[in-house]
Design a protein around this motif. Structure first.
Motif, short mmCIF file in Angstrom:
data_model
loop_
_atom_site.label_atom_id
_atom_site.label_comp_id
_atom_site.label_asym_id
_atom_site.label_seq_id
_atom_site.Cartn_x
_atom_site.Cartn_y
_atom_site.Cartn_z
N ALA A 70 5.76 8.77 -11.64
CA ALA A 70 4.57 8.52 -12.64
C ALA A 70 4.68 10.14 -12.55
CB ALA A 70 3.67 7.81 -11.08
N SER A 71 4.80 11.01 -11.55
CA SER A 71 4.09 11.90 -11.58
C SER A 71 5.00 13.22 -12.55
CB SER A 71 4.31 12.38 -10.00
OG SER A 71 5.27 12.58 -9.17
N ASP A 84 11.90 10.62 -9.26
CA ASP A 84 12.04 11.76 -9.23
C ASP A 84 12.70 12.61 -7.76
OD1 ASP A 84 8.84 12.85 -7.55
OD2 ASP A 84 8.70 10.55 -8.92
N GLY A 95 -2.90 -2.39 -2.45
CA GLY A 95 -1.77 -3.23 -1.56
C GLY A 95 -2.04 -4.42 -0.33
N THR A 144 -6.66 2.46 -3.43
CA THR A 144 -7.49 1.70 -4.51
C THR A 144 -7.88 1.11 -2.40
OG1 THR A 144 -5.22 1.82 -5.43
CG2 THR A 144 -7.19 -0.16 -5.92
N GLY A 156 2.93 3.48 -4.98
CA GLY A 156 2.49 4.39 -6.08
C GLY A 156 1.84 3.38 -7.47
N LYS A 157 1.25 1.97 -6.90
CA LYS A 157 0.98 1.77 -7.41
C LYS A 157 0.18 2.30 -9.62
CE LYS A 157 -0.35 -1.77 -5.27
NZ LYS A 157 0.09 -1.37 -3.81
N THR A 158 -0.76 2.73 -8.57
CA THR A 158 -2.31 3.64 -9.40
C THR A 158 -1.84 4.59 -9.90
OG1 THR A 158 -4.12 2.93 -7.62
CG2 THR A 158 -4.43 4.19 -8.80
N CYS A 159 -0.98 5.14 -8.93
CA CYS A 159 0.25 6.94 -10.00
C CYS A 159 0.56 6.06 -10.95
CB CYS A 159 0.59 7.33 -8.74
SG CYS A 159 0.13 8.08 -7.52
N TYR A 177 5.62 15.46 -4.46
CA TYR A 177 3.44 15.60 -3.48
C TYR A 177 3.37 16.30 -2.36
CZ TYR A 177 -0.29 13.14 -1.50
OH TYR A 177 -1.89 12.64 -1.75
N SER A 187 0.88 -1.14 -0.10
CA SER A 187 0.18 0.07 -0.08
C SER A 187 1.33 1.23 0.05
CB SER A 187 -1.14 0.40 0.95
OG SER A 187 -1.71 0.90 1.43
N ASN A 188 0.63 2.15 -0.70
CA ASN A 188 1.30 3.65 -0.83
C ASN A 188 2.54 3.33 -2.13
OD1 ASN A 188 0.31 5.98 -0.01
ND2 ASN A 188 1.32 5.32 1.66
#
Ligand SMILES: Nc1nc2c(ncn2[C@@H]2O[C@H](COP(=O)(O)OP(=O)(O)OP(=O)(O)O)[C@@H](O)[C@H]2O)c(=O)[nH]1
Ligand SMILES: [Mg+2]
Ligand SMILES: [Zn+2]
Length: 367
Positions: free
Chosen positions: A319-320, A258, A177, A147, A94-97, A324, A91-92
């Motif tokens: 991803a970004s 990044d 996750g 998610t 970065g899968k969804t991003c 953040y 969890s966290n």
């Protein structure tokens, strides 16, 4: 696609439960004004009217789950078998991003130089995913929501890709996750491993310690439970083959790179535009660098796929493209400092598609 053994009933893979099923090409569904699927009868498959009448219809999968039927767009069965890609990571991580960034880059035709074109078919869910998740991420840097744990893990996004020699739906599974951690006790989540064609393991470098230091956040000696459960699940399935290697291709994506952009050798890789060809030698070099980076920082938990999969490449991605900013007092969503500008996010996917034979040879260099 017709299977001679079963008359005109072709065998297809359901993109939701991933079970095989047969479809007669006649029984289809259309949503009514309230959004409920209503049965429609199509003309026989050979009829010249069939393509026009089938457009925009849904298929009902015969494998009901918990007594509930599920439906998906007909476009999924009009082409070669779908290629199913799953994301693995805590969890966290970065899968969804990462998926939002990949989907956005695919829509921006960034796979085209590698000979993979997107076809604008109406996969309804893709349009919804784009407007709810990808557009806010690209337009305003809004982070996708966490998610949720769900009873049935289903695909998050899908697109249709064509090459010179084939056209196939590319389907992404992005589970929470927390759900992946308990994979072995969760039959519904586990079922996606039966049909997955390739896996992207997401590694979160913010949990890694400094140069040569033991990692804080526990990655130095501990396993990542999502990696362990996924590998164990696949091993169980493949137990009859007795191979030392898991056969499906995998890739490790060191995301949030990044945040490492001033570190060697991350700066070099992140600063490079994606190659215009599928350059296998370059990929090998990046994999070695990324392996050394994690190994040096004792982040061995994320190197497990290299020891288990016949093919595993490693990649630095973001991803970004910017850091953040947690939700402020007046907002309820977190956002990134700038609109998303993903870096190298398609490289892990291209490595998987290359291993699956989905890239035409004129677009490949080295080996
Ligand atoms: N700097 C930076 N931060 C990122 C990036 N991708 C994700 N993050 C951060 O990581 C957080 C979690 O990302 P998600 O993609 O939601 O993580 P997930 O793996 O899907 O998590 P679950 O859905 O809970 O399993 C985001 O809210 C951001 O704070 C990135 O490319 N760069
Ligand atoms: Mg997620
Ligand atoms: Zn199904």
């Amino acid at each position: 696609m017709t299977d001679p053994a079963s008359g005109d009933q072709a065998s297809h893979t359901c993109v939701i439960c991933l079970e095989e099923f047969r479809w007669d090409h006649v029984e289809a569904y259309r949503r009514n004004a309230e959004g409920f699927p209503r049965l429609v009868t199509l003309p026989p498959r050979e009829s010249p009217r069939w393509p026009a009448e089938a457009r925009g219809t849904l298929i009902r999968c015969p494998n009901e789950i918990g007594g509930d039927p599920h439906y998906f767009p007909v476009d999924f069965v009009l082409h070669d078998r779908p290629v199913v890609i799953g994301f693995v990571g805590a969890s966290n991580a970065g899968k969804t991003c990462l998926l939002a960034a990949m989907s956005g880059e695919i829509d921006r035709y960034r796979l085209a130089p590698r000979g993979l074109r997107t076809v604008p078919v109406d996969l309804t869910e893709h349009a919804a995913y784009r407007s709810h998740v990808v557009d806010p991420f690209y337009g305003k840097g809004i982070a996708p929501p966490h998610t949720q744990l769900v009873e049935l893990v289903t695909y998050t996004d899908a697109v249709l890709l064509t090459t010179e020699s084939s056209s196939f739906p590319l389907v992404f599974f992005d589970a929470a996750g927390e759900q992946l951690k308990g994979l072995l006790d969760d039959a519904m989540a586990l079922r996606f491993l039966h049909r997955v064609d390739g896996l992207i393991f997401v590694a979160d470098p913010t949990l890694v310690g400094g140069d040569g230091a033991s990692a804080h956040g526990g990655q130095g000696s501990l396993d990542d439970p999502t990696y362990t459960a996924t590998i164990a699940g696949l091993r169980f399935q493949q137990s009859q083959t007795r191979s030392r290697w898991l056969q499906i291709p995998s890739a490790v994506a060191i995301t949030k790179s990044d945040l490492l952009r001033f570190e060697q050798p991350v700066d070099q890789w992140l600063g490079q535009p994606a190659p215009n060809l599928v350059d296998r030698d370059l990929r090998e070099r990046e994999s070695r660098d990324a392996y050394a980076y994690l190994h040096h920082r004792q982040a061995t938990a994320w190197l497990a796929p290299v020891d288990h999969f016949r093919q595993c490449s490693l990649h630095f991605v973001s991803a970004s493209g910017s850091s953040y900013l947690p939700a402020g007092r007046s907002e309820d969503v977190g956002r990134f400092a700038r609109p998303a500008r993903p870096r190298r996010v398609l490289e892990p996917l291209v490595a998987l598609l290359d291993a699956l034979g989905k890239i035409d040879s004129q677009h490949v260099r080295g080996g």
